[in-house]
Write an enzyme that holds these catalytic residues in place. Structure first.
Site, short mmCIF file in Angstrom:
data_model
loop_
_atom_site.label_atom_id
_atom_site.label_comp_id
_atom_site.label_asym_id
_atom_site.label_seq_id
_atom_site.Cartn_x
_atom_site.Cartn_y
_atom_site.Cartn_z
CE1 TYR A 42 7.86 8.87 -2.02
CE2 TYR A 42 6.08 9.45 -0.11
CZ TYR A 42 7.13 9.83 -1.12
OH TYR A 42 8.36 10.96 -1.19
CE LYS B 108 -0.75 9.02 31.63
NZ LYS B 108 -0.81 7.83 32.69
CG MET C 263 7.43 14.20 6.19
SD MET C 263 8.52 14.85 6.05
CE MET C 263 9.54 13.46 6.49
NE ARG D 250 2.47 0.56 33.78
CZ ARG D 250 1.02 1.52 33.71
NH1 ARG D 250 1.69 1.29 32.13
NH2 ARG D 250 0.55 2.08 34.11
#
EC number: 5.1.1.1
Length: 365
Positions: free
Chosen positions: A256, A35, A304, A130
């Protein structure tokens, strides 16, 4: 020249890990779980390495089509079953087995007109909460399915929520056995953690096992056990190179938010890898990396397209030096388990594999 980041898929490791599953569950057939595009590795890339599995388990019809296009003629199981009534016809055409986990799926099957009866796995909810019928409703679902002419064979399944931890599998096994002890059909009980951790308790009880993350070289119960503890090999390496260098003085900051402050003189390397490549943005200073096969740390925030790494342990590193974000260094045999990077990021190795971005080139060895 392309950007130097690269994901490498190790086919021999995939085959090794599948063999490791067979050693742990020698009497069971194996659903190789592919999957999420084979956990980010690519179904087409991993197919040859996993084709000795007895079947493939996945989620959607597109993935099933891709397997059939590779000339796989063996069993394919849809782990979540069909979502719409029209999917049933395609299941018939592709020869898929599918999970039944709710009354609505039985209703769809009962209304379906087909010349090819379906093979289904009826799922019990033994505590995962689930998908699946509760133990109290399971037999009624089985009786109804068994009466349908659209059904050829019913197998039984459940999923362990705590096979990787101290709660174990006892309560779930007892709930499953209490309801199914006199029902015919094959059983599939074991996920990756159950295969490795509960071999004795499950011996001879699971006709099929469903290895997922273990096939891809990650430990299902990390940090209690590492992948190497379970004799698993990493199947994906994410690597890049240093594309810039900076020399810092005490008090200089990086990235940053100036979140990293140098305590003294040091060199850092700028690496072509960032969150747009799938590297977790929330990895903190201290997240392990390898530079030229030597363990060091990331410093500052993930950007990024770039991260920065401490070159203090690697004084000879320079422009173009190899950086291993996880997996195997190309020389010297050094290894950085994906689970260690995932733990630093507060997540699991599964997510890192699946999150590698499409812009990252992929090689196969």
């Amino acid at each position: 020249m392309p950007r130097p980041i690269l994901a490498t898929i190790h086919l021999a490791a995939l085959s090794h890990n599948l063999a490791r599953v067979r050693t742990a569950a020698p009497d069971a057939k194996v659903w190789a779980v592919v999957k999420a595009n084979a956990y980010g590795h690519g179904i087409e890339r991993v197919f040859d390495a996993l084709r000795s599995a007895d079947g493939f388990a996945l989620l959607d019809l597109d993935e099933a089509r891709r397997l059939r296009a590779l000339d796989w003629r063996g069993p394919i199981l849809l782990l979540e079953g069909c979502f719409e009534a029209r999917d049933l016809e395609l299941c018939s055409r592709l020869g898929l087995w599918h999970t039944i986990h709710c009354q609505e799926q039985i209703d769809m099957l009962a209304a379906h007109k087909t010349q090819l009866p379906h093979r289904v796995f009826l799922k019990m909810n033994t505590g995962m909460n689930r998908l699946g019928f509760t133990p109290e409703r399971f037999r009624a679902a089985w009786i109804r399915l068994n009466a349908l002419p659209q059904v050829d064979e019913i197998s039984l399944m459940q999923h362990f929520p705590d096979a990787d931890g101290p709660k174990g599998i006892t309560a779930q096994l007892q709930a499953f056995d209490a309801v199914t002890h006199d029902l015919p059909g094959e059983r599939t009980l074991s996920n990756s953690a159950a295969i490795l951790r509960h071999t004795g308790a499950l011996a001879g009880r699971s006709d099929w096992v469903r290895p997922g993350i273990v096939l891809y070289g990650s430990a299902p119960d990390f940090p209690e056990h590492s992948a190497s503890d379970w004799e698993l090999q990493p199947t994906m390496t994410l690597s890049s190179r240093i594309i810039g260098l900076q020399t810092l003085a005490a008090g200089d900051t990086v990235g940053y938010g100036s979140s990293f402050v140098a305590e003294g003189p040091m060199r850092i390397g700028v690496v072509a890898c960032g969150y747009a490549d799938g590297y977790p943005r929330h990895c903190p200073t201290g997240t392990p990396v390898l530079v030229n096969g030597v363990r060091t740390r990331m410093v500052g925030r993930v950007s990024m397209d770039m991260i920065t790494v401490d070159l203090t342990p690697v004084p000879r590193a320079g422009m173009g030096s190899e950086v291993t974000l996880w997996g195997r260094a190309s020389k010297g045999g050094a290894m950085l388990p994906i689970d260690e990077v995932a733990r630093a990021a507060g997540t699991v190795g599964y997510e890192l594999m699946c999150a590698v971005a499409p812009r990252v080139p992929v090689a196969v060895d």
